[in-house]
Design an enzyme around this catalytic site. Structure first.
Site, PDB file in Angstrom:
ATOM      1  N   SER A   1       0.840  -1.196   0.000  1.00  0.00           N
ATOM      2  CA  SER A   1       0.000   0.000   0.000  1.00  0.00           C
ATOM      3  C   SER A   1       0.883   1.257   0.000  1.00  0.00           C
ATOM      4  CB  SER A   1      -0.957  -0.050   1.195  1.00  0.00           C
ATOM      5  OG  SER A   1      -1.963   0.920   1.089  1.00  0.00           O
TER       6      SER A   1
ATOM      7  N   GLU B   1     -10.009  -3.327  -6.238  1.00  0.00           N
ATOM      8  CA  GLU B   1      -9.544  -2.247  -5.373  1.00  0.00           C
ATOM      9  C   GLU B   1      -9.387  -0.949  -6.150  1.00  0.00           C
ATOM     10  OE1 GLU B   1      -5.423  -2.252  -3.976  1.00  0.00           O
ATOM     11  OE2 GLU B   1      -5.269  -4.327  -4.631  1.00  0.00           O
TER      12      GLU B   1
ATOM     13  N   HIS C   1      -7.605  -5.058  -1.595  1.00  0.00           N
ATOM     14  CA  HIS C   1      -6.351  -4.377  -1.276  1.00  0.00           C
ATOM     15  C   HIS C   1      -5.495  -5.214  -0.331  1.00  0.00           C
ATOM     16  CE1 HIS C   1      -3.862  -0.806  -0.899  1.00  0.00           C
ATOM     17  NE2 HIS C   1      -3.958  -0.841   0.409  1.00  0.00           N
TER      18      HIS C   1
END
Length: 309
Positions: free
Chosen positions: A144, A238, A268
């Protein structure tokens, strides 16, 4: 792969309640830790240390070889998360690759906005090299925001004249803080975790009124020439899908060896769900093989580094 597992995970993630009042920063951080944190895997010893002036969690699998090192940068929108929340994910990748890992507790926004996280990532990377780590024995990974930070750290290292590591792996990387990717909007219904507003709120806290297209904030706008081989894994469900796809295209345009994996029906950083989602285990195995393969390539005449199954 199990459709039932994917559907169960999607339902679980959608069941998380959203209050009418936005949570405080403290509530976000504690809630994230409660929802995501998993302990380091069995057989992985953890120690507290310091790297680049920042607290760091060292993770050492029992099967670690003598030379390879993994620098891990955790996710959390540059606002939440820590090495402790990601001890399971970082430790599992390290265990499967047979590598000692160092997960850095870089400074978080809004207390420490951009470029504090990049400065800390670069300081950690620099210290590893100055301590004698051969860059051919060093790999980098992150998820991320930590995936974006991994790429930004290597861009900063390149600008500082430092050598690049053997390889880099990123899970669902956040690399465009301008939110220009079409999936930010088109994948909102498919994404069981984030909305465009969620992602924008993190960008506001990290960059504020600064330049969100700065290459160290949004590496998709940087010149990626000279970066090491890159593996990108992302779920199709996502809002950050286009971040990953555009990063791969931009890396390829910069003559970087890049592998993009888009996994259907997954959210995600689905790798967090190893041990209960077949796709997560398979993805981590591929990521481990990617890292060890490029470490081996740097030492063609030495014994092979075999990833742990």
């Amino acid at each position: 792969m199990s459709r039932q597992q994917r559907d169960a995970l999607d339902a679980l993630l959608r069941s998380v309640p959203r209050g009418e009042t936005p949570p405080t920063l403290e509530q976000q951080r504690s809630g994230f830790a409660a929802a995501v944190a998993r302990p380091a895997p069995d057989g992985v010893v953890t120690r507290r240390t310091v790297l680049g002036g920042r607290p760091t969690l060292e993770l050492e699998p029992s099967t670690a070889s003598g030379r390879g090192r993994l620098l891990y940068l955790h996710g959390g929108g540059y606002v939440i998360g820590s090495p402790d929340t990601h001890a399971g994910l970082a430790g599992e990748l390290a265990r499967r690759a047979g590598l000692r890992a160092l997960s850095v507790d870089y400074r978080l926004a809004p207390e420490h906005p951009f470029p504090a996280a990049v400065d800390d990532g670069l300081a950690a990377y620099r210290e590893l090299l100055e301590a004698g780590t051969d860059p051919r024995d060093l790999v980098v990974a992150g998820d991320s925001a930590g995936g974006g930070l991994s790429v930004a750290t290597l861009l900063a290292a390149r600008e500082a004249g430092l050598p690049q590591p053997a390889a880099v792996v990123v899970f669902s990387p956040w690399v465009d803080l301008t939110l220009a990717g079409a999936s930010i909007r088109s994948k909102e219904d498919a994404d069981p975790i984030f909305t465009e507003a969620d992602v924008r709120a993190y960008a506001d806290l990290y960059v504020g009124a600064g330049d969100r297209a700065h290459p160290l904030a949004s590496p998709v706008f940087g010149d990626l020439t000279g970066l090491p081989p890159l593996l990108i894994q992302v779920g199709a469900n996502e809002v950050l899908l286009d971040d990953a796809v555009r990063l791969a295209g931009h890396a390829g345009a910069g003559n970087v060896e890049v592998t993009l994996e888009v996994l259907p029906g997954l959210p995600h950083v689905f790798q967090h769900h190893y041990g209960r989602l077949d796709e997560a285990d398979a993805a981590l195995d591929r990521a481990a093989r990617f890292l060890t393969g490029h470490l081996e390539a740097g030492h063609p005449d030495s014994d092979r580094l075999e990833p742990v199954r």
